[in-house]
Scaffold this active site. Structure first.
Site, PDB file in Angstrom:
ATOM      1  N   CYS A 126      -0.620  13.776  -2.792  1.00 16.65           N
ATOM      2  CA  CYS A 126      -1.514  14.079  -3.927  1.00 16.65           C
ATOM      3  C   CYS A 126      -0.920  13.657  -5.269  1.00 16.65           C
ATOM      4  O   CYS A 126      -1.614  13.681  -6.286  1.00 16.65           O
ATOM      5  CB  CYS A 126      -1.841  15.572  -3.943  1.00 16.65           C
ATOM      6  SG  CYS A 126      -2.501  16.140  -2.377  1.00 16.65           S
ATOM      7  N   HIS A 268      -3.932  17.550 -10.723  1.00 15.07           N
ATOM      8  CA  HIS A 268      -4.420  17.443  -9.350  1.00 15.07           C
ATOM      9  C   HIS A 268      -5.276  18.674  -9.064  1.00 15.07           C
ATOM     10  O   HIS A 268      -4.896  19.801  -9.414  1.00 15.07           O
ATOM     11  CB  HIS A 268      -3.234  17.352  -8.402  1.00 15.07           C
ATOM     12  CG  HIS A 268      -3.614  17.483  -6.971  1.00 15.07           C
ATOM     13  ND1 HIS A 268      -4.667  16.785  -6.430  1.00 15.07           N
ATOM     14  CD2 HIS A 268      -3.094  18.243  -5.967  1.00 15.07           C
ATOM     15  CE1 HIS A 268      -4.782  17.113  -5.146  1.00 15.07           C
ATOM     16  NE2 HIS A 268      -3.853  17.995  -4.842  1.00 15.07           N
ATOM     17  N   ASN A 298     -10.231  19.569  -2.903  1.00 18.91           N
ATOM     18  CA  ASN A 298      -9.004  18.797  -3.111  1.00 18.91           C
ATOM     19  C   ASN A 298      -9.188  17.419  -2.461  1.00 18.91           C
ATOM     20  O   ASN A 298      -9.233  17.310  -1.242  1.00 18.91           O
ATOM     21  CB  ASN A 298      -7.838  19.574  -2.476  1.00 18.91           C
ATOM     22  CG  ASN A 298      -6.503  18.871  -2.607  1.00 18.91           C
ATOM     23  OD1 ASN A 298      -6.449  17.671  -2.873  1.00 18.91           O
ATOM     24  ND2 ASN A 298      -5.431  19.611  -2.404  1.00 18.91           N
TER      25      ASN A 298
END
Ligand code: COA
Length: 405
Positions: A126, A268, A298
């Site tokens: 990520c 993020h 996500n």
């Protein structure tokens, strides 16, 4: 040709890497928390209160990491007013590549018709998008390249263990891209901090081909399923809340700025509670952080560029604003970056009509036809060569096509 605005400070010697284009693409299919209740033992209320996520997007049968990345890259190119042939480098940050190789970046390079670009995938989970922008901006600032496209693209739904409620409720699919361009105008990427702590590699990951003996289809690494994501949510939560504030502070220090100078932090998008904890640690209001995880969950390496695009669309980033990115995830990895947003202020259209949508569309088609022609001629050439040894006309045609690049 690209020219520069004269009202911006230009350096006679240094080169800066500016984000001059941005684009995002998400699948149409929405998977709501209520729909997840039919898949695993969970409920909308639990997911909303523990994560802030309401729904996520899921790639359709004909969608993939590369097709989403391509869409995002095309939109970013359009805003940048550049053509695929202007691109020197394509980096795709992803944990869900189309293949081990060829890279997703090479597929996108081919589909875009970016015939002068190098291309590679970057694996930093990520944090990958921030790592990619850092790599590209360093290459631009060193003078080695002029234009780079950095894409974060994921089809996380394909690596979910849909029986594991600890992970499958969190993730979604999508892609975001930026175009970076060299300019003597001060600004663009000002600083970055990239970090890794491999001792936390057992906290989240996706075991794949290099892991161990693949002859056994039920093989699992440390009890984790092959090609499926595993995660220790509690530990990842603690890690994330610790590193976000710390690394933003470090990136701000490097840029000689402080948190009051920052107009927006694009983090993020993992969990709203992580964002709230990071805001507390930086002693800022949570709304200094861009958040759109309620709609996308996500999306791993894609989450920052998707959130960036929506922040620009919503007018939350204006020219000359300082913006911070912060990513964290598997590795463990984390990365922060501070940019001075110029948007496409450093790019002006010249030669009206040269890059009309029709011309742009035509250039994509032309590139695609040429690439397809090259592939077909390669196949025919192989076929003919198998029939008759020696140099064939087809081979000569192939050579001519190669020389056209
Ligand atoms: N639905 C309903 N209940 C669930 C659930 C779900 N999807 N997942 C877990 N639970 C239950 C647990 O079994 C536990 O029940 P118990 O108390 O009866 O044992 C309870 O909810 C609390 O579980 P816990 O894991 O402590 O919840 P949490 O508050 O830590 O939230 C995460 C779990 C995964 C949402 C949270 O840890 C998190 O977001 N971690 C970071 C993950 C992340 O961001 N990863 C990506 C980084 S790139």
């Amino acid at each position: 040709m690209v020219t520069h605005n004269s009202d911006l400070p230009a350096s006679p010697t240094a080169t800066y890497a500016h984000i001059v284009g941005w684009g995002m693409a998400v699948p149409e299919t929405v998977l709501t928390n209520q729909e997840l209740e039919a898949i695993v033992e969970t409920n909308d209320e639990w997911i909303r209160t523990r994560t802030g996520i309401h729904e996520r997007r899921i790639a359709g049968e004909r969608e993939s990491t590369a097709s989403l990345g391509l869409k995002a890259a095309r939109k970013a190119l359009q805003i940048s007013n550049l053509l695929p042939t202007d691109i020197d480098l394509i980096i795709v940050a992803t944990s869900t590549p189309e293949n081990i190789f060829p890279s997703t970046a090479s597929l996108i390079q081919h589909w875009l018709g970016a015939t002068k670009a190098g291309a590679f995938d970057l694996s930093a989970a990520c944090s990958g998008f921030v790592y990619g922008v850092d790599m590209a901006s360093q290459a631009i600032r060193s003078g080695s390249i002029q234009v780079a496209v950095v894409i974060g693209a994921e089809t996380m739904s394909r690596v979910m263990d849909w029986q594991d409620r600890g992970t499958c409720i969190l993730f979604g699919d999508g892609a975001g891209a930026v175009v970076l361009k060299a300019s003597p105008i001060q600004g663009g990427v000002l600083s970055s901090v990239l970090r890794s702590d491999g001792s936390g590699g057992d906290l989240l990951g996706i075991p794949t081909v290099g892991s161990a003996d693949l002859r056994n289809p039920d093989f699992a690494v440390n009890g984790h399923k092959m090609h499926k994501m595993f995660m220790n949510g509690g530990e990842v939560f603690k890690f994330a809340t610790r590193v976000i504030g710390e690394s933003i502070d470090q990136a701000l220090d490097k840029a000689d700025l402080n948190i009051q100078d920052v107009a927006l932090i694009v983090p993020h998008q993992a969990n709203q509670r992580i964002i709230q904890a990071a805001a507390r640690s930086l002693k800022v209001e949570p709304d200094l952080f861009m958040s759109n995880l309620d709609r996308y969950g996500n999306t791993s390496a894609a989450s920052i560029p998707i959130a960036l695009c929506e922040a620009v669309q919503q007018g939350r980033i204006k020219p000359d604003d300082h913006v911070a990115f912060v990513g964290f995830g598997g590795g463990l990895t984390w990365a922060s970056m501070v940019i001075k947003w110029t948007g496409n202020k450093v790019v002006e259209s010249s030669g009206p009509g040269f890059l009309t949508p029709q011309r742009r569309q035509f250039s994509y088609l032309l590139a695609r036809w040429r690439a397809d022609l090259r592939r077909i001629s390669r196949q025919i050439s192989q076929f003919v060569n198998n029939l008759r040894p020696g140099r064939s006309r087809i081979q000569r045609l192939q050579d001519k096509l190669d020389r056209l690049d």
